[in-house]
Scaffold this motif. Structure first.
Motif, PDB file in Angstrom:
ATOM      1  N   UNK B  11     -26.537  47.247 -16.076  1.00  0.00           N
ATOM      2  CA  UNK B  11     -25.288  47.776 -15.527  1.00  0.00           C
ATOM      3  C   UNK B  11     -24.308  48.175 -16.633  1.00  0.00           C
ATOM      4  N   UNK B  12     -23.849  49.413 -16.543  1.00  0.00           N
ATOM      5  CA  UNK B  12     -22.858  49.914 -17.491  1.00  0.00           C
ATOM      6  C   UNK B  12     -21.689  50.500 -16.729  1.00  0.00           C
ATOM      7  N   UNK B  13     -20.478  50.258 -17.234  1.00  0.00           N
ATOM      8  CA  UNK B  13     -19.299  50.876 -16.653  1.00  0.00           C
ATOM      9  C   UNK B  13     -18.358  51.277 -17.783  1.00  0.00           C
ATOM     10  N   UNK B  14     -18.019  52.547 -17.810  1.00  0.00           N
ATOM     11  CA  UNK B  14     -17.088  53.044 -18.828  1.00  0.00           C
ATOM     12  C   UNK B  14     -15.742  53.325 -18.198  1.00  0.00           C
ATOM     13  N   UNK B  15     -14.680  53.094 -18.961  1.00  0.00           N
ATOM     14  CA  UNK B  15     -13.353  53.592 -18.593  1.00  0.00           C
ATOM     15  C   UNK B  15     -12.931  54.487 -19.745  1.00  0.00           C
ATOM     16  N   UNK B  16     -12.987  55.770 -19.551  1.00  0.00           N
ATOM     17  CA  UNK B  16     -12.734  56.689 -20.645  1.00  0.00           C
ATOM     18  C   UNK B  16     -13.787  56.480 -21.713  1.00  0.00           C
ATOM     19  N   UNK B  17     -13.342  56.248 -22.952  1.00  0.00           N
ATOM     20  CA  UNK B  17     -14.291  56.090 -24.050  1.00  0.00           C
ATOM     21  C   UNK B  17     -14.757  54.642 -24.191  1.00  0.00           C
ATOM     22  N   UNK B  18     -14.122  53.740 -23.446  1.00  0.00           N
ATOM     23  CA  UNK B  18     -14.431  52.313 -23.603  1.00  0.00           C
ATOM     24  C   UNK B  18     -15.559  51.908 -22.667  1.00  0.00           C
ATOM     25  N   UNK B  19     -16.565  51.237 -23.225  1.00  0.00           N
ATOM     26  CA  UNK B  19     -17.603  50.665 -22.379  1.00  0.00           C
ATOM     27  C   UNK B  19     -17.149  49.267 -21.985  1.00  0.00           C
ATOM     28  N   UNK B  20     -16.577  49.145 -20.786  1.00  0.00           N
ATOM     29  CA  UNK B  20     -16.066  47.846 -20.344  1.00  0.00           C
ATOM     30  C   UNK B  20     -17.223  46.886 -20.130  1.00  0.00           C
ATOM     31  N   UNK B  21     -18.305  47.420 -19.572  1.00  0.00           N
ATOM     32  CA  UNK B  21     -19.525  46.631 -19.374  1.00  0.00           C
ATOM     33  C   UNK B  21     -20.674  47.480 -19.902  1.00  0.00           C
ATOM     34  N   UNK B  22     -21.494  46.863 -20.758  1.00  0.00           N
ATOM     35  CA  UNK B  22     -22.447  47.648 -21.536  1.00  0.00           C
ATOM     36  C   UNK B  22     -23.870  47.152 -21.328  1.00  0.00           C
ATOM     37  N   UNK B  46     -14.218  43.497 -14.762  1.00  0.00           N
ATOM     38  CA  UNK B  46     -14.995  44.665 -14.350  1.00  0.00           C
ATOM     39  C   UNK B  46     -16.355  44.239 -13.795  1.00  0.00           C
ATOM     40  N   UNK B  47     -16.981  43.259 -14.447  1.00  0.00           N
ATOM     41  CA  UNK B  47     -18.262  42.752 -13.958  1.00  0.00           C
ATOM     42  C   UNK B  47     -18.115  42.210 -12.542  1.00  0.00           C
ATOM     43  N   UNK B  48     -17.053  41.433 -12.350  1.00  0.00           N
ATOM     44  CA  UNK B  48     -16.804  40.859 -11.017  1.00  0.00           C
ATOM     45  C   UNK B  48     -16.518  41.955 -10.000  1.00  0.00           C
ATOM     46  N   UNK B  49     -15.729  42.949 -10.401  1.00  0.00           N
ATOM     47  CA  UNK B  49     -15.400  44.041  -9.479  1.00  0.00           C
ATOM     48  C   UNK B  49     -16.667  44.795  -9.050  1.00  0.00           C
ATOM     49  N   UNK B  50     -17.616  44.956  -9.967  1.00  0.00           N
ATOM     50  CA  UNK B  50     -18.859  45.644  -9.612  1.00  0.00           C
ATOM     51  C   UNK B  50     -19.729  44.777  -8.703  1.00  0.00           C
ATOM     52  N   UNK B  51     -19.676  43.469  -8.962  1.00  0.00           N
ATOM     53  CA  UNK B  51     -20.422  42.524  -8.131  1.00  0.00           C
ATOM     54  C   UNK B  51     -19.966  42.562  -6.685  1.00  0.00           C
ATOM     55  N   UNK B  52     -18.682  42.895  -6.492  1.00  0.00           N
ATOM     56  CA  UNK B  52     -18.102  42.882  -5.152  1.00  0.00           C
ATOM     57  C   UNK B  52     -18.031  44.275  -4.537  1.00  0.00           C
ATOM     58  N   UNK B  53     -18.528  45.266  -5.277  1.00  0.00           N
ATOM     59  CA  UNK B  53     -18.514  46.625  -4.749  1.00  0.00           C
ATOM     60  C   UNK B  53     -17.148  47.292  -4.811  1.00  0.00           C
ATOM     61  N   UNK B  54     -16.223  46.729  -5.576  1.00  0.00           N
ATOM     62  CA  UNK B  54     -14.896  47.337  -5.690  1.00  0.00           C
ATOM     63  C   UNK B  54     -14.898  48.483  -6.693  1.00  0.00           C
ATOM     64  N   UNK B  55     -15.790  48.373  -7.659  1.00  0.00           N
ATOM     65  CA  UNK B  55     -15.918  49.402  -8.688  1.00  0.00           C
ATOM     66  C   UNK B  55     -17.397  49.763  -8.760  1.00  0.00           C
ATOM     67  N   UNK B  56     -17.734  51.053  -8.660  1.00  0.00           N
ATOM     68  CA  UNK B  56     -19.152  51.410  -8.767  1.00  0.00           C
ATOM     69  C   UNK B  56     -19.619  51.344 -10.225  1.00  0.00           C
ATOM     70  N   UNK B  57     -20.886  50.990 -10.424  1.00  0.00           N
ATOM     71  CA  UNK B  57     -21.450  50.994 -11.768  1.00  0.00           C
ATOM     72  C   UNK B  57     -21.811  52.427 -12.135  1.00  0.00           C
ATOM     73  N   UNK B  58     -21.610  52.795 -13.407  1.00  0.00           N
ATOM     74  CA  UNK B  58     -22.016  54.133 -13.848  1.00  0.00           C
ATOM     75  C   UNK B  58     -23.536  54.238 -13.828  1.00  0.00           C
TER      76      UNK B  58
END
Lengths: 242, 249
Positions: B11-22, B46-58
């Motif tokens: 699971x990876x999630x970026x916010x702009x240039x930052x990889x919040x979860x890599x 961010x990890x928790x938000x993705x676990x709960x479906x609040x933020x989609x994973x890239x």
């Protein structure tokens, strides 16, 4: 969904400020100003009846818009986030908010009606009163959607003034506060294109014993579609952002 | 108890240039208590938000109990205390608890929820008139009410005083002992030490250590008598030197 509706109704009852403002404004305005035009005929009705319906609509729209745009605060407080991790579907959250908003239309219609019947002895048959109340309630659908569009689309700092300015423009230009009959011609044309005028027109026509005008319904329907689209768009945007 | 409650794969999630979860892989077995540790900006929220479906994973996949996150949320198997979640004014503690109870299929009793969360005597208090710690307890009550299989807590003890914390963690232990899964993030390392079966240390969106508290200490090269603080500092300040260079641009 029933549980959430109950929850929201309890909040509304516990914090009746919204109701208070949407009731006190139009009732006071009616008591003070309805005497001025008392001899005229407006919108095919005796002025006290026409002004009553206009001001009832003014209060109703005020309440409905206020509830809708309060969603902005709920969003900022993180409440909508909290609800999203429960089994309650977000569509039902929106539906309940719209319903709660439209319910706030009822008290101003009733209280302005009471003021009118006391001050100017406005008399309508029980059936007409009921039809009027029903139409003034159902007619708030576009405004409930507009309120939600503002609430989901904007941050609280911006939602409050935008809500107020929108309300003021729509209600004044739509002839709810001062009858459109007194407007210059160009402004009258503008009024006839606005949802507020067409909303009050539902009430004016029903009090006169007429069915809603097709042109009026068409204008209302067009605004409803537009506001629904904006509300859906800003809702999607608000959930995608974080 | 080796069913899987949470599974994150690549699971990876970026916010702009930052990889919040890599490129994160994490499996949480049902019935365990897992602590997510890491400095600010490590990607815990961010990890928790993705676990709960609040933020989609890239990229990558997230499943709860072997299925899509939305299914588990809809079925009432998950509840959470989020950092940025709050209540609406005008409702009372009881209103909020009753709402949560009505939304979940197998709720706990109102009395036991209020007692567990330490909210007896506050049931008819309006949520907008609670102190910081009380309001945190109300959020705990809201999360607990539905008796979820998985309880996710993002820095749950923020704002609680010492007594409230102690009561909170005692409640969590009892809850976990019943076979529930608990995943929490925290800055309070001793909380992870005391409560968690397993500690996952995140830095710059990656896992730098994962194991029982004692093993984390060993891996960081600190003696078992040292606190987890020492291990935490050793792990999160050495490893990320290369990571930091990577994320800068």
């Amino acid at each position: 969904m029933r549980a959430y509706l109950t929850f929201e109704l309890r909040r509304l009852v516990r914090d009746p400020r919204v109701m208070f403002f949407s009731v006190i404004g139009p009732v006071a305005t009616y008591l003070i100003f309805s005497g001025w035009s008392a001899g005229d005929r407006l919108e095919g009705l005796a002025a006290p009846v026409a002004v009553m319906i206009g001001l009832a609509g003014y209060g109703a729209v005020a309440g409905v818009l206020m509830v809708g745009s309060a969603v902005s605060q709920e969003r900022a407080a993180g409440w909508l986030h909290q609800l999203r991790v429960t089994p309650l579907p977000s569509g039902q959250v929106v539906a309940v908010k719209a319903l709660i908003g439209s319910i706030t239309a009822v008290p101003p219609v009733i209280t302005v009606g009471i003021a009118a019947s006391i001050q100017h002895h406005v008399e309508l048959s029980a059936g007409r009163w009921l039809a009027l109340l029903l139409l003034m309630w159902l007619g708030t659908v576009p405004f409930a959607l507009l309120g939600l569009a503002i609430g989901y689309g904007l941050s609280p700092q911006i939602a409050v003034p935008v809500n107020f300015l929108t309300f003021l423009a729509l209600s004044v230009l739509g002839g709810l506060l001062a009858p459109a009959t007194y407007f210059p011609e160009a402004l009258q044309h503008l009024a006839h294109a606005l949802p507020t005028y067409r909303y009050a027109e539902l009430g004016w026509r029903s009090a006169a014993g007429h069915l809603p005008a097709p042109a009026g319904l068409a204008v209302l329907a067009a605004w409803t579609v537009l506001f629904a689209a904006v509300a859906a768009w800003s809702y999607r945007r608000s959930t995608a952002r974080r | 108890m080796n069913a899987v409650a949470v599974h994150l794969s690549g699971v990876t999630r970026r916010f702009g240039a930052v990889r919040a979860v890599d490129d994160l892989d994490l499996t949480v077995e049902a019935g365990t208590v897992v602590a997510l540790l890491g400095p600010n900006g490590a990607g815990k929220t961010t990890t928790i938000a993705m676990m709960l479906g609040l933020v989609p994973a890239d990229t990558g996949t997230v499943t709860l109990f072997g299925g899509p996150v939305s299914d588990a949320v809809r079925a009432g198997r998950v509840a959470a205390m989020l950092q940025d979640a709050g209540f609406v004014p005008g409702a009372t503690v009881r209103d909020v608890v009753e709402l949560a109870r009505a939304l979940y299929p197998h709720p706990l009793g109102t009395g036991s929820i209020l007692a567990t969360a330490g909210l007896e005597g506050l049931a008819s208090r309006r949520v907008d008139r609670l102190s910081g710690g009380e309001s945190q307890r109300a959020r705990f009550a809201f999360a607990l009410a539905g008796d979820p299989d998985l309880l996710v807590l993002d820095e749950p003890t923020t704002g609680m005083d010492v007594a409230a914390r102690r009561q909170f963690w005692a409640a969590i232990r009892t809850y976990a002992a019943d076979g529930h899964t608990v995943l929490f993030s925290t800055h309070q390392l001793h909380e992870a030490d005391d409560v968690a079966d397993r500690v996952v240390v995140l830095t710059a969106g990656r896992i730098v250590a994962d194991g029982p508290p004692a093993e984390i200490r060993a891996r960081a090269g600190v003696s078992t008598s040292d606190s987890l603080d020492a291990a935490f500092l050793a792990l999160t300040t050495e490893m990320p030197a290369t990571k930091a260079a990577e994320t800068e641009h």
